[in-house]
Design a protein around this motif. Structure first.
Motif, short mmCIF file in Angstrom:
data_model
loop_
_atom_site.label_atom_id
_atom_site.label_comp_id
_atom_site.label_asym_id
_atom_site.label_seq_id
_atom_site.Cartn_x
_atom_site.Cartn_y
_atom_site.Cartn_z
N LEU A 70 0.83 -1.20 0.00
CA LEU A 70 0.00 0.00 0.00
C LEU A 70 0.87 1.25 0.00
O LEU A 70 0.54 2.25 -0.64
N ALA A 71 1.97 1.20 0.72
CA ALA A 71 2.82 2.38 0.81
C ALA A 71 3.59 2.63 -0.47
O ALA A 71 3.82 3.78 -0.86
N SER A 72 4.02 1.56 -1.14
CA SER A 72 4.90 1.72 -2.29
C SER A 72 4.20 1.57 -3.63
O SER A 72 4.74 1.94 -4.66
N GLY A 73 2.98 1.00 -3.62
CA GLY A 73 2.29 0.73 -4.87
C GLY A 73 2.81 -0.51 -5.56
O GLY A 73 2.45 -0.78 -6.71
N ARG A 74 3.64 -1.30 -4.88
CA ARG A 74 4.17 -2.53 -5.44
C ARG A 74 3.94 -3.69 -4.48
O ARG A 74 3.87 -3.50 -3.27
N THR A 75 3.85 -4.89 -5.03
CA THR A 75 3.60 -6.07 -4.21
C THR A 75 4.87 -6.74 -3.74
O THR A 75 4.81 -7.59 -2.85
N ARG A 76 6.01 -6.40 -4.31
CA ARG A 76 7.28 -7.08 -4.05
C ARG A 76 7.14 -8.57 -4.32
O ARG A 76 7.71 -9.40 -3.65
N MET A 77 6.36 -8.87 -5.34
CA MET A 77 6.20 -10.25 -5.80
C MET A 77 6.48 -10.30 -7.29
O MET A 77 6.05 -9.43 -8.03
N LEU A 78 7.24 -11.29 -7.71
CA LEU A 78 7.59 -11.47 -9.11
C LEU A 78 7.00 -12.78 -9.61
O LEU A 78 6.89 -13.75 -8.85
N GLY A 79 6.63 -12.80 -10.86
CA GLY A 79 6.10 -14.02 -11.45
C GLY A 79 7.13 -14.70 -12.33
O GLY A 79 7.95 -14.03 -12.98
N VAL A 80 7.11 -16.02 -12.33
CA VAL A 80 7.97 -16.80 -13.23
C VAL A 80 7.10 -17.82 -13.94
O VAL A 80 6.37 -18.58 -13.31
N ILE A 81 7.16 -17.81 -15.26
CA ILE A 81 6.48 -18.82 -16.07
C ILE A 81 7.57 -19.72 -16.64
O ILE A 81 8.52 -19.25 -17.28
N SER A 82 7.46 -21.03 -16.40
CA SER A 82 8.50 -21.94 -16.88
C SER A 82 7.87 -23.09 -17.65
O SER A 82 6.73 -23.48 -17.41
N PHE A 83 8.64 -23.61 -18.57
CA PHE A 83 8.23 -24.73 -19.40
C PHE A 83 9.30 -25.81 -19.32
O PHE A 83 10.49 -25.51 -19.31
N ASP A 84 8.88 -27.05 -19.23
CA ASP A 84 9.83 -28.16 -19.10
C ASP A 84 10.75 -27.93 -17.91
O ASP A 84 11.97 -28.07 -17.99
N ALA A 85 10.13 -27.55 -16.78
CA ALA A 85 10.89 -27.11 -15.62
C ALA A 85 11.70 -28.21 -14.96
O ALA A 85 12.56 -27.93 -14.12
N ALA A 86 11.44 -29.49 -15.31
CA ALA A 86 12.19 -30.58 -14.69
C ALA A 86 13.58 -30.73 -15.29
O ALA A 86 14.45 -31.36 -14.68
N ARG A 87 13.83 -30.17 -16.48
CA ARG A 87 15.15 -30.29 -17.09
C ARG A 87 16.18 -29.51 -16.29
O ARG A 87 15.87 -28.53 -15.62
N TYR A 88 17.44 -29.93 -16.42
CA TYR A 88 18.51 -29.35 -15.61
C TYR A 88 18.64 -27.84 -15.81
O TYR A 88 18.73 -27.09 -14.84
N GLY A 89 18.64 -27.40 -17.08
CA GLY A 89 18.84 -25.98 -17.35
C GLY A 89 17.76 -25.10 -16.76
O GLY A 89 18.04 -24.21 -15.95
N PRO A 90 16.47 -25.30 -17.13
CA PRO A 90 15.40 -24.48 -16.55
C PRO A 90 15.32 -24.57 -15.04
O PRO A 90 15.08 -23.56 -14.36
N ALA A 91 15.52 -25.78 -14.48
CA ALA A 91 15.46 -25.93 -13.03
C ALA A 91 16.57 -25.15 -12.34
O ALA A 91 16.35 -24.50 -11.30
N SER A 92 17.76 -25.16 -12.92
CA SER A 92 18.89 -24.42 -12.33
C SER A 92 18.66 -22.92 -12.42
O SER A 92 18.96 -22.18 -11.47
N ALA A 93 18.13 -22.46 -13.54
CA ALA A 93 17.84 -21.02 -13.68
C ALA A 93 16.77 -20.59 -12.69
O ALA A 93 16.87 -19.52 -12.07
N LEU A 94 15.73 -21.42 -12.50
CA LEU A 94 14.66 -21.08 -11.57
C LEU A 94 15.18 -21.00 -10.14
O LEU A 94 14.81 -20.10 -9.38
N THR A 95 16.07 -21.92 -9.77
CA THR A 95 16.67 -21.87 -8.43
C THR A 95 17.44 -20.58 -8.23
O THR A 95 17.34 -19.93 -7.17
N ALA A 96 18.20 -20.18 -9.23
CA ALA A 96 18.99 -18.94 -9.12
C ALA A 96 18.08 -17.72 -9.03
O ALA A 96 18.36 -16.78 -8.29
N ILE A 97 16.99 -17.72 -9.78
CA ILE A 97 16.03 -16.61 -9.73
C ILE A 97 15.44 -16.50 -8.33
O ILE A 97 15.34 -15.40 -7.76
N ASN A 98 15.03 -17.61 -7.75
CA ASN A 98 14.45 -17.60 -6.40
C ASN A 98 15.45 -17.09 -5.38
O ASN A 98 15.10 -16.29 -4.50
N THR A 99 16.70 -17.54 -5.49
CA THR A 99 17.72 -17.10 -4.54
C THR A 99 17.98 -15.61 -4.65
O THR A 99 18.03 -14.89 -3.64
#
Length: 359
Positions: free
Chosen positions: A76-105
Motif C-alpha cells: 500500500l505504501a509503495s504501490g508494489r507487491t514485491r512479488m515477481l512471477g515466473v512462467i516456466s516450461f519443461d521445468a524438470a530439465r537441468y537448465g530451466p530448473a537451475s535457472a529457476l533456483t537462481a532466480i528464487n535465490t
C-alpha cells in the motif's frame, strides 16, 4: 498542516511497552519513536528525505517492539507487491530448473517473493491464462523461462502489461533476453573435436523449434563448413537420456563415426551407454562432447567433455535486469544478453583411432 518528510524534533526514546496478546502495528512504532506514521512509512520504504537520527529511532522502536512490517502494508505504501512471477516450461530439465533456483535465490536476497507457474503445454490459451493469473496476483514483473520458439510467440501475443524478461528466446527488440551463448559453445565443441584430428563430427541435436537446439545445430554445421569438413545428417532427440541411447545405437553401428557432439549432457549419457553396449570404447573408438556440464558429468565413465553453461548467472542476471526495468533499482546487469560459456575438456574426447594426440 502537511507533515514534512522528517518530523523535525529529535525523536523521543521510550521504554519497551507490553503488547501481550496483540501484534504491534505502525502506530505503535510511531508512538514509541515519537514520530508520525507517515515517517515510519518513509523509513520502511527507504525514503531519502529522513534524517539519520530519525531513521535510527524508528528502527530502534521496531526492534524494541518486535515489529515486522506486513507485505500488504508495504504494498500500500509503495504501490508494489514485491512479488515477481515466473512462467516456466519443461521445468524438470537441468537448465530451466537451475535457472529457476537462481532466480528464487536472487529474488529472496532482493526482498521479493516469487510466484511460479510451470506449464506442461505452451499453446496461446495456456500462456495467456498464466499471464493473467500473475497479473491478478499483482506481480511487479515476470520472467519467462521460454526455451521453445512457439512459447515466445504465445508470450508476445499475451498482452502482458508488466515488465517482462525472457530466458532463451528472442521475442522482440523491446523485450529483454538473457541466454547462454549456444552458438559459441557449439563452435568450441566442434572445433575441439576437429582439432583432435577427426575427419568430421556427428551431431545429436535437441528438438527442432527450441532456441538453444537450433542455435547449436546451426553453429555445428557452420563450423564444419568453415573447416571444409563433411556435414553429416544430424539426428534429433528430445533432450532425454533415452533418446540419446536410441539414437546412439544407430551411430554405434556405423564404423565411420569417430566423434559426436551432443546438444545436452543427458542425451550424451544415453549415447555413452549405447556405445559401451556395442563394444565401442570412449574415447578410443568414438569421442563424445556434451553440453551443459551437469553435476554428474565429471563422474561419468569416462568423465564427459562438455560445454559449461552458467545457469546461476543466467538466472541472477535475469532477475537483476527485471528489477532494473521495474523501477531502476538495484545494480544494472552487465551489458548484452548473452552469458559466456566454457569448454570443459575431460576424458571422453581424444584423437580418432590410429592417431596420436596433437595440439
Amino acid at each position: 498542516m502537511t507533515p514534512s518528510a522528517d518530523d523535525g524534533p529529535t525523536p523521543r526514546r521510550r521504554g519497551r511497552r507490553s503488547f501481550a496478546g496483540t501484534r504491534p502495528v505502525m502506530a505503535d512504532v510511531a508512538r514509541v519513536a515519537g514520530v508520525s506514521k507517515q515517517t515510519v512509512s518513509r523509513v520502511l520504504n527507504d525514503h531519502p528525505a529522513v534524517r539519520p537520527a530519525t531513521r535510527e529511532a524508528v528502527l530502534e522502536a521496531m526492534r524494541t517492539l518486535g515489529y515486522r512490517p506486513s507485505r500488504s502494508a508495504r504494498s500500500l505504501a509503495s504501490g508494489r507487491t514485491r512479488m515477481l512471477g515466473v512462467i516456466s516450461f519443461d521445468a524438470a530439465r537441468y537448465g530451466p530448473a537451475s535457472a529457476l533456483t537462481a532466480i528464487n535465490t536472487a529474488a529472496q536476497k532482493a526482498g521479493y517473493l516469487v510466484s511460479s507457474i510451470a506449464l506442461d503445454t505452451a499453446d496461446r490459451g495456456t500462456v495467456t491464462e498464466a499471464v493473467h493469473r500473475l497479473s491478478a496476483e499483482g506481480a511487479d514483473g515476470v520472467i519467462a523461462i521460454a526455451p521453445q520458439r512457439w512459447v515466445g510467440r504465445a508470450l508476445a501475443e499475451a498482452d502482458l502489461t508488466t515488465p517482462l524478461v525472457v530466458l532463451d528466446n528472442a521475442l522482440a527488440d523491446d523485450i529483454p533476453l538473457v541466454t547462454g551463448d549456444s552458438r559459441t559453445g557449439a563452435r568450441k565443441a566442434t572445433e575441439h573435436l576437429l582439432g583432435l584430428g577427426h575427419r568430421t563430427v556427428r551431431h545429436l541435436a535437441g528438438p527442432a523449434g527450441w532456441f538453444s537446439a537450433d542455435q547449436r545445430l546451426a553453429a555445428w554445421r557452420a563450423t564444419l563448413e568453415a573447416a571444409g569438413a563433411e556435414v553429416p545428417e544430424p539426428l534429433a532427440g528430445d533432450w532425454s537420456a533415452d533418446s540419446g541411447y536410441d539414437l546412439g545405437r544407430r551411430l554405434a553401428r556405423d564404423p565411420e563415426v569417430t566423434a559426436v557432439f551432443v546438444s545436452n549432457d543427458q542425451m550424451a549419457l544415453g549415447l555413452l551407454h549405447a556405445l559401451h553396449e556395442a563394444g565401442r570404447s570412449v574415447p578410443g573408438d568414438v569421442s563424445v562432447v556434451g553440453y551443459d556440464d551437469i553435476p554428474e558429468a565429471a563422474h561419468l565413465l569416462p568423465p564427459l567433455t562438455t560445454v559449461r553453461t552458467d545457469f546461476a548467472e543466467i538466472g541472477t542476471r535475469s532477475l537483476r535486469l527485471l528489477l532494473h526495468r521495474i523501477d531502476g533499482s538495484g545494480e544494472p546487469p552487465p551489458a548484452g544478453p548473452v552469458v559466456p560459456v566454457d569448454l570443459v575438456v575431460r576424458r571422453s574426447s581424444g584423437p580418432p583411432p590410429g592417431r596420436s594426440s596433437r595440439a
